[in-house]
Design a protein around this motif. Structure first.
Motif, PDB file in Angstrom:
ATOM      1  N   LEU A   1     -19.856   5.784 -10.170  1.00  0.00           N
ATOM      2  CA  LEU A   1     -19.707   6.077  -8.678  1.00  0.00           C
ATOM      3  C   LEU A   1     -19.988   5.311  -7.408  1.00  0.00           C
ATOM      4  N   GLY A   2     -19.644   3.662  -7.924  1.00  0.00           N
ATOM      5  CA  GLY A   2     -19.342   2.899  -7.079  1.00  0.00           C
ATOM      6  C   GLY A   2     -20.258   1.616  -6.815  1.00  0.00           C
ATOM      7  N   HIS A   3     -20.327   0.988  -8.214  1.00  0.00           N
ATOM      8  CA  HIS A   3     -21.294   0.798  -9.237  1.00  0.00           C
ATOM      9  C   HIS A   3     -21.530  -1.470  -9.035  1.00  0.00           C
TER      10      HIS A   3
ATOM     11  N   ASN B   1     -26.257  -6.579 -10.417  1.00  0.00           N
ATOM     12  CA  ASN B   1     -27.886  -6.393  -9.991  1.00  0.00           C
ATOM     13  C   ASN B   1     -26.931  -8.009  -9.825  1.00  0.00           C
ATOM     14  N   ASP B   2     -26.534  -9.062 -10.489  1.00  0.00           N
ATOM     15  CA  ASP B   2     -26.750  -9.869 -11.197  1.00  0.00           C
ATOM     16  C   ASP B   2     -25.653 -10.309  -9.446  1.00  0.00           C
ATOM     17  N   THR B   3     -24.534  -9.602  -8.748  1.00  0.00           N
ATOM     18  CA  THR B   3     -23.945 -10.024  -8.102  1.00  0.00           C
ATOM     19  C   THR B   3     -24.029  -9.899  -6.051  1.00  0.00           C
ATOM     20  N   PHE B   4     -25.562  -9.314  -6.432  1.00  0.00           N
ATOM     21  CA  PHE B   4     -26.023  -9.047  -5.223  1.00  0.00           C
ATOM     22  C   PHE B   4     -26.338  -9.851  -4.019  1.00  0.00           C
TER      23      PHE B   4
ATOM     24  N   MET C   1     -22.849   5.899  -3.507  1.00  0.00           N
ATOM     25  CA  MET C   1     -23.556   5.012  -2.881  1.00  0.00           C
ATOM     26  C   MET C   1     -25.432   5.788  -3.103  1.00  0.00           C
ATOM     27  N   ASP C   2     -25.232   7.085  -2.699  1.00  0.00           N
ATOM     28  CA  ASP C   2     -27.101   7.103  -2.836  1.00  0.00           C
ATOM     29  C   ASP C   2     -27.719   7.971  -3.465  1.00  0.00           C
ATOM     30  N   VAL C   3     -26.599   7.818  -4.658  1.00  0.00           N
ATOM     31  CA  VAL C   3     -27.168   8.652  -6.465  1.00  0.00           C
ATOM     32  C   VAL C   3     -28.123   7.515  -6.945  1.00  0.00           C
ATOM     33  N   TYR C   4     -27.794   7.046  -7.077  1.00  0.00           N
ATOM     34  CA  TYR C   4     -28.010   5.604  -7.682  1.00  0.00           C
ATOM     35  C   TYR C   4     -29.216   4.571  -7.356  1.00  0.00           C
ATOM     36  N   GLU C   5     -30.177   3.925  -7.670  1.00  0.00           N
ATOM     37  CA  GLU C   5     -30.204   3.067  -7.213  1.00  0.00           C
ATOM     38  C   GLU C   5     -29.966   1.305  -6.512  1.00  0.00           C
ATOM     39  N   PRO C   6     -28.768   1.058  -7.303  1.00  0.00           N
ATOM     40  CA  PRO C   6     -27.894   0.238  -6.935  1.00  0.00           C
ATOM     41  C   PRO C   6     -26.916   0.167  -6.083  1.00  0.00           C
ATOM     42  N   GLY C   7     -26.935   1.507  -5.948  1.00  0.00           N
ATOM     43  CA  GLY C   7     -25.744   1.731  -4.506  1.00  0.00           C
ATOM     44  C   GLY C   7     -26.882   2.017  -3.576  1.00  0.00           C
TER      45      GLY C   7
END
Length: 463
Positions: free
Chosen positions: A352-354, A357-360, A386-392
């Motif tokens: 969905l557009g992920h 985390n290493d790139t944040f 990007m509202d579905v999962y925490e990384p998004g």
């Protein structure tokens, strides 16, 4: 090697020349050839060989028009049937008079397979862009339009650059305002969709169709799609009640119709088949068959009733990065673009557009340095979520902008246009998330994605 030998064996190398000399054959000899691996004799005319081609082969043109390469070795047997004159394609230079009943179309050439022909003197593909040449190669064009041509570039499409898009847009605006009824752009297929997207943003207040067209197979091949694609594109450019950028390419393997795709919703989906282009997250706007245009939707921009001025954007930003996410992608890749002064980044995320985390931290650094970062999806079909999962959610908090259902290359072209002409961060973000040229759609068609992978006859639709 002497000049006389070079002329008799154009492009051939020592091993091949030795075998050809043995049988008295040379370029433009009509021969019958048999080898251990090719026991059924082949008959054709020896063509010049590309200087970069490997030694140990002879290239001949068969009677059916195809070129084939045949390996030469100790088992080769060659019978020289005749010595043919050098083949040259001759075009009638006679001036073609205009038909006042037909639309006037400007054809802009950028290069690519469709804007070329085979030069049998050198064996190379060369541009063929004088109107007399095109009318001779595709005489049916004379029944469709009055054609004027202009060679803007002579490049392979992989060498296209954003600054070339801008030059092309300015050329188009000039010709449209001069009164042509439509524009055709002959373009290599590899990056055709990038260019159609870019022109959709770079041109404002269009009053005629701008039709990009290419071909998957060169015009000297019997299976070429060049002629039909040109005729279909000319029909759309000259006669369609349309005022936007579109792509016109074959719609079926049967070679019987073309499809009209919106310039911001199209992608080349196959590397070699003739009907390689598909509308993504959308349906084609229409089709062309036997000179007739049929639209499938009313959601198109029509030719305006009033005389407006078409304009091209003033600038374009070339330093835009397009980064595909993959397992193990390093933050160093994002840092590289930031360090090199890139002005914008488009991410093609997984799902969905992920992105990992290493790139944040690196993404935050880019945003903090006022580099717009736009998220798209590499699934091609579908929307960012990007509202579905925490990384998004975390990436949105950092400042990554969801690109809705923009195709990655379309987002790339759009960001190039935006950052070349706007500098207010609030306005930039608003433009990124606003549908400008059909690049963001409210929904995808119900049946658009359904692809049955060649097992239709094995599926019982009644159960």
């Amino acid at each position: 090697m002497s000049n006389s030998t070079k002329n008799e064996f154009e492009g051939y190398k020592p091993q091949s020349i030795k075998i050809l000399k043995k049988f008295g054959a040379k370029t433009w000899s009509k021969i019958r050839i048999k080898t251990k691996s090719n026991t059924i004799p082949s008959e054709g005319i020896i063509l010049p060989r590309n200087q970069f081609a490997p030694d140990g082969f002879v290239e001949i043109k068969l009677k059916n028009g195809y070129n084939i390469g045949i390996p030469l070795d100790s088992t080769t047997e060659i019978e020289v049937l005749s010595q043919e004159p050098k083949m040259e394609v001759k075009f009638d230079p006679t001036k073609i008079s205009k038909n006042k009943k037909l639309p006037n179309i400007a054809l802009l050439g950028t290069g690519g397979t469709i804007s070329s022909r085979l030069d049998y003197v050198t064996g190379a593909v060369i541009p063929a862009f004088e109107p007399s040449e095109l009318y001779t190669a595709v005489p049916e064009l004379a029944n469709v339009c009055n054609l004027e041509t202009d060679v803007v570039f002579k490049i392979f499409s992989e060498n296209m650059k954003p600054k070339y898009w801008l030059k092309l847009a300015k050329n188009i605006a000039k010709k449209v305002n001069a009164g042509v009824d439509g524009i055709m752009i002959a373009h290599g297929t590899d990056t055709l969709a990038y260019s159609s997207a870019a022109l959709s943003f770079l041109l404002s207040d269009l009053k005629v169709p701008v039709v990009l067209v290419g071909s998957q197979r060169s015009s000297d091949r019997p299976s070429s799609d060049a002629a039909m694609n040109l005729l279909n594109a000319a029909t759309v450019a000259g006669n369609a009640d349309l005022a936007e950028v579109v792509v016109s390419m074959l719609g079926s393997s049967a070679h019987d119709y073309g499809l009209i795709h919106r310039g911001t919703r199209v992608r080349k989906m196959h590397s070699s088949t003739r009907h390689a282009f598909r509308s993504i997250d959308s349906s084609p706007l229409g089709m062309v068959r036997d000179g007739e245009i049929k639209f499938f939707t009313e959601d198109i921009k029509r030719r305006p009733n009033n005389d407006i001025e078409t304009t091209a954007a003033k600038n374009i930003e070339e330093k835009i990065g397009l980064i595909y996410g993959y397992p193990g992608i390093s933050c160093e890749l994002i840092d590289f673009y930031v360090d090199k002064g890139y002005k914008g980044l488009v991410l093609a995320g997984t799902g969905l557009g992920h992105f990992p985390n290493d790139t944040f931290n690196s993404l935050k650094r880019a945003v903090d340095e006022e580099i717009p970062v736009v998220m798209t999806v590499q699934t091609i079909w579908g929307y960012t979520g990007m509202d579905v999962y925490e990384p998004g959610r975390k990436m949105q908090a950092i400042g990554v902008i969801p690109g809705q259902n923009m195709i990655p290359e379309v987002a790339f072209a759009k960001l190039s246009w935006i950052l070349g002409n706007y500098d207010n961060p609030v306005e930039i973000k608003k433009l990124i998330t606003t549908d400008i040229a059909g690049e963001i759609t409210a929904r995808e068609p119900m049946n658009g994605y359904q692809i049955l992978q060649g097992v239709e006859d094995q599926i019982n639709f009644l159960k």
